[in-house]
Design an enzyme around this catalytic site. Structure first.
Site, PDB file in Angstrom:
ATOM      1  N   ARG A  42      -3.234   6.150  12.176  1.00  0.00           N
ATOM      2  CA  ARG A  42      -2.074   6.031  11.282  1.00  0.00           C
ATOM      3  C   ARG A  42      -0.791   6.677  11.819  1.00  0.00           C
ATOM      4  O   ARG A  42       0.260   6.040  11.776  1.00  0.00           O
ATOM      5  CB  ARG A  42      -2.439   6.559   9.884  1.00  0.00           C
ATOM      6  CG  ARG A  42      -3.398   5.636   9.137  1.00  0.00           C
ATOM      7  CD  ARG A  42      -3.780   6.136   7.757  1.00  0.00           C
ATOM      8  NE  ARG A  42      -2.815   6.994   7.156  1.00  0.00           N
ATOM      9  CZ  ARG A  42      -1.664   6.581   6.587  1.00  0.00           C
ATOM     10  NH1 ARG A  42      -1.419   5.303   6.494  1.00  0.00           N
ATOM     11  NH2 ARG A  42      -0.825   7.452   6.085  1.00  0.00           N
ATOM     12  N   SER A  70       0.838  -1.188   0.000  1.00  0.00           N
ATOM     13  CA  SER A  70       0.000   0.000   0.000  1.00  0.00           C
ATOM     14  C   SER A  70       0.885   1.255   0.000  1.00  0.00           C
ATOM     15  O   SER A  70       2.055   1.186   0.370  1.00  0.00           O
ATOM     16  CB  SER A  70      -0.871  -0.043   1.248  1.00  0.00           C
ATOM     17  OG  SER A  70      -1.979   0.790   1.132  1.00  0.00           O
ATOM     18  N   GLY A  88      -7.826   1.166  -2.694  1.00  0.00           N
ATOM     19  CA  GLY A  88      -8.568   1.655  -1.540  1.00  0.00           C
ATOM     20  C   GLY A  88      -8.190   3.097  -1.298  1.00  0.00           C
ATOM     21  O   GLY A  88      -8.920   4.043  -1.613  1.00  0.00           O
ATOM     22  N   TYR A 113      -8.383   4.354   5.730  1.00  0.00           N
ATOM     23  CA  TYR A 113      -7.751   3.806   6.938  1.00  0.00           C
ATOM     24  C   TYR A 113      -7.810   4.808   8.091  1.00  0.00           C
ATOM     25  O   TYR A 113      -6.892   4.891   8.909  1.00  0.00           O
ATOM     26  CB  TYR A 113      -6.313   3.352   6.644  1.00  0.00           C
ATOM     27  CG  TYR A 113      -6.246   2.432   5.437  1.00  0.00           C
ATOM     28  CD1 TYR A 113      -6.814   1.163   5.483  1.00  0.00           C
ATOM     29  CD2 TYR A 113      -5.669   2.849   4.230  1.00  0.00           C
ATOM     30  CE1 TYR A 113      -6.808   0.329   4.370  1.00  0.00           C
ATOM     31  CE2 TYR A 113      -5.658   2.019   3.112  1.00  0.00           C
ATOM     32  CZ  TYR A 113      -6.230   0.767   3.188  1.00  0.00           C
ATOM     33  OH  TYR A 113      -6.224  -0.058   2.097  1.00  0.00           O
ATOM     34  N   CYS A 132      -4.498   8.656  26.668  1.00  0.00           N
ATOM     35  CA  CYS A 132      -3.387   8.421  27.600  1.00  0.00           C
ATOM     36  C   CYS A 132      -2.307   7.563  26.955  1.00  0.00           C
ATOM     37  O   CYS A 132      -2.046   6.431  27.385  1.00  0.00           O
ATOM     38  CB  CYS A 132      -3.919   7.772  28.864  1.00  0.00           C
ATOM     39  SG  CYS A 132      -5.118   8.818  29.648  1.00  0.00           S
TER      40      CYS A 132
HETATM   41  C1  LIG Z   1      -5.360  -7.493  -1.102  1.00  0.00           C
HETATM   42  C2  LIG Z   1      -5.491  -6.020  -1.036  1.00  0.00           C
HETATM   43  N1  LIG Z   1      -6.060  -5.386  -2.056  1.00  0.00           N
HETATM   44  C3  LIG Z   1      -6.220  -4.039  -2.046  1.00  0.00           C
HETATM   45  C4  LIG Z   1      -5.776  -3.285  -0.977  1.00  0.00           C
HETATM   46  C5  LIG Z   1      -5.955  -1.803  -1.030  1.00  0.00           C
HETATM   47  O1  LIG Z   1      -4.718  -1.172  -1.033  1.00  0.00           O
HETATM   48  P1  LIG Z   1      -4.618   0.403  -1.150  1.00  0.00           P
HETATM   49  O2  LIG Z   1      -5.521   0.980  -0.130  1.00  0.00           O
HETATM   50  O3  LIG Z   1      -3.211   0.715  -0.899  1.00  0.00           O
HETATM   51  O4  LIG Z   1      -5.035   0.775  -2.531  1.00  0.00           O
HETATM   52  C6  LIG Z   1      -5.169  -3.901   0.102  1.00  0.00           C
HETATM   53  C7  LIG Z   1      -4.661  -3.127   1.232  1.00  0.00           C
HETATM   54  O5  LIG Z   1      -3.859  -3.509   2.018  1.00  0.00           O
HETATM   55  C8  LIG Z   1      -5.018  -5.326   0.081  1.00  0.00           C
HETATM   56  O6  LIG Z   1      -4.436  -5.977   1.089  1.00  0.00           O
END
Ligand SMILES: Cc1ncc(COP(=O)(O)O)c(C=O)c1O
Length: 435
Positions: free
Chosen positions: A330, A214, A293, A388, A359
């Site tokens: 994050r 990612s 994502g 995220y 805390c």
């Molecule tokens: C199998 C898989 N596909 C897609 C994604 C989405 O990745 P990103 O949010 O970096 O595009 C992830 C994220 O870890 C993943 O594990």
């Protein structure tokens, strides 16, 4: 000023999102508050379809975006994407249930993850999803067994581990030999699994899947990945196995640091399409799936916190806000950098640390940031939290998950209510003998 956040403007020293005054949104809805921008989500998605349409034009094959629900699975966000024709990358029964709730086309649903449960496999088969991305031989056997019991044939793609360095944070790299994901190609495990599948009655081999990590800010690992996948597809053809779908995963990064331009959808598409076309004379090119994502929703989201206290210590000036690491983990877990800005932009500047109220010493959003002067009661915006962010939020320190609103052309809508104290306790039970 805000690279990647086209929905943000500054007018008369006030931060605006899609034209809405951000301090006023915070006043009206309370803080901490997540704000998602419809216009930015639409732009991010359309950039994928526009950039990759050349693949379908040149090959006559499908190009599908299956959004990785783990990034942000709010129903309104999903509905916006679904209405644009987006599919779903799900990793649990909960995410599949959610995809069904927003009526995603089942032929655009892929099921990922390295520990699929029997009940999830049943759900996937009954939903007639495009493919289970098989992560192990054990999963393959279970899918075949479950499909057999249901009298069905399940579509399977094989998640290969290509051993490609994604050049990203080690905690979000997934396609190295040392990572837990996928079937190793070099060791022959992927081929072994596919040969086994060929002999199974209740699975159909449809694809090869790969995801290397990612927040990739360099295109070259994608090219290396695509080559490894396509070399494997060619070698399968030589063994009489036809691959209809290639899924290259997600992973395109976003410009968290506003001083650094990074590759965008068009750069990714050019590199991937050119690589795929190099294989056109060796094998019939497959349908192309990607499952981003972060790059679809991160830049569309902002977290607002209100300043409640300011204190000076011998080492720093601390701005204490009511958003915390339970809202957005994050920085605490990945030391991730997020741009931070007050929503009232004064001329005077000062160097400050911005912290939440939990805390934990790691509950700090930014250190030594030079920002316009901040006062108590100001609203602070943390940028690029649409991915995220709320999907990793939790109730640590008995804090409810924050409210989320959506700014759109015709108004600002509440898309998630704030959790109450009663919500926090709603699942706890005191056995009667203690009462
Ligand atoms: C199998 C898989 N596909 C897609 C994604 C989405 O990745 P990103 O949010 O970096 O595009 C992830 C994220 O870890 C993943 O594990």
């Amino acid at each position: 000023m805000f690279l990647g956040n086209e929905m943000i403007t500054v007018e008369n020293n006030k931060l605006k999102i899609d034209g809405f005054d951000v301090s006023e949104l915070a006043e009206q809805h309370g803080t901490p508050l997540y704000v998602m921008s419809e216009s930015q989500i639409v732009k991010n998605f359309t950039r994928y379809t526009e950039a990759f349409k050349e693949y379908s034009e040149k090959t006559g094959k499908e190009f599908i975006v299956s959004y990785a629900y783990k990034a942000n699975s709010n129903l309104a966000v999903l509905k916006i994407l679904t209405n644009l024709g987006c599919g779903a990358d799900v990793v649990s029964g909960g995410e599949l249930y959610t995809a069904k709730m927003v009526s995603v086309d089942s032929s655009k649903i892929v099921f990922n993850g390295n520990c699929k449960l029997e009940e999830e496999i049943i759900m996937g088969i009954e939903t007639n999803i495009r493919a289970f991305n098989v992560d192990s031989i054990s999963e393959l056997e279970l899918i075949n067994e479950v499909a057999g019991k249901l009298g069905k044939v399940a579509n399977v793609a094989f998640r290969i581990n290509p051993n490609v360095n994604p050049k990203t944070h080690p905690k979000i790299s997934t396609g190295l030999k040392s990572n837990k994901f996928g079937l190793d190609v070099e060791a022959g495990i992927a081929l072994k699994a596919i040969k086994m599948a060929k002999e199974m009655k209740n699975v159909k081999i449809v694809g090869i899947h790969c995801h290397i990590g990612s927040q990739l800010t360099d295109i070259s690992p994608f090219v290396e990945e695509t080559k490894k996948v396509m070399d494997f597809v060619v070698s399968l053809k030589e063994q009489g196995i036809k691959i209809e779908d290639v899924n290259i995963g997600g992973g395109l990064g976003v410009p968290y640091d506003k001083n650094t331009e990074i590759p965008v959808q068009k750069d990714l598409a050019n590199a991937v399409i050119n690589t795929m076309l190099e294989y056109a004379d060796k094998v019939e090119l497959p349908n192309l799936i990607i499952e981003p994502g972060r790059s679809l929703v991160a830049t569309a989201g902002v977290l607002l916190g209100k300043v409640h206290h300011i204190k000076e210590t011998p080492s720093a000036k601390w701005i204490m806000i009511d958003a915390g690491m339970n809202d957005m983990m994050r920085p605490a877990i990945y030391e991730a950098y997020h741009e931070i800005t007050p929503c009232t932009i004064r001329d005077e500047k000062e160097v400050v640390n911005i912290a939440g109220g939990l805390c934990e010493s790691s509950d700090v959003f930014g250190k030594e940031r030079e920002l316009p002067k901040i006062e108590v009661k100001d609203t602070i915006a943390i940028l690029d939290v649409g991915a995220y962010g709320i999907s990793m939020a939790n109730n640590y320190n008995a804090r409810g998950i924050s409210k989320m609103i959506l700014t759109s052309e015709d108004g600002a809508y509440t898309i998630r209510e704030r959790e109450t104290y009663a919500d926090l306790l709603s699942k706890d039970i005191i056995p009667p003998k203690y009462l």
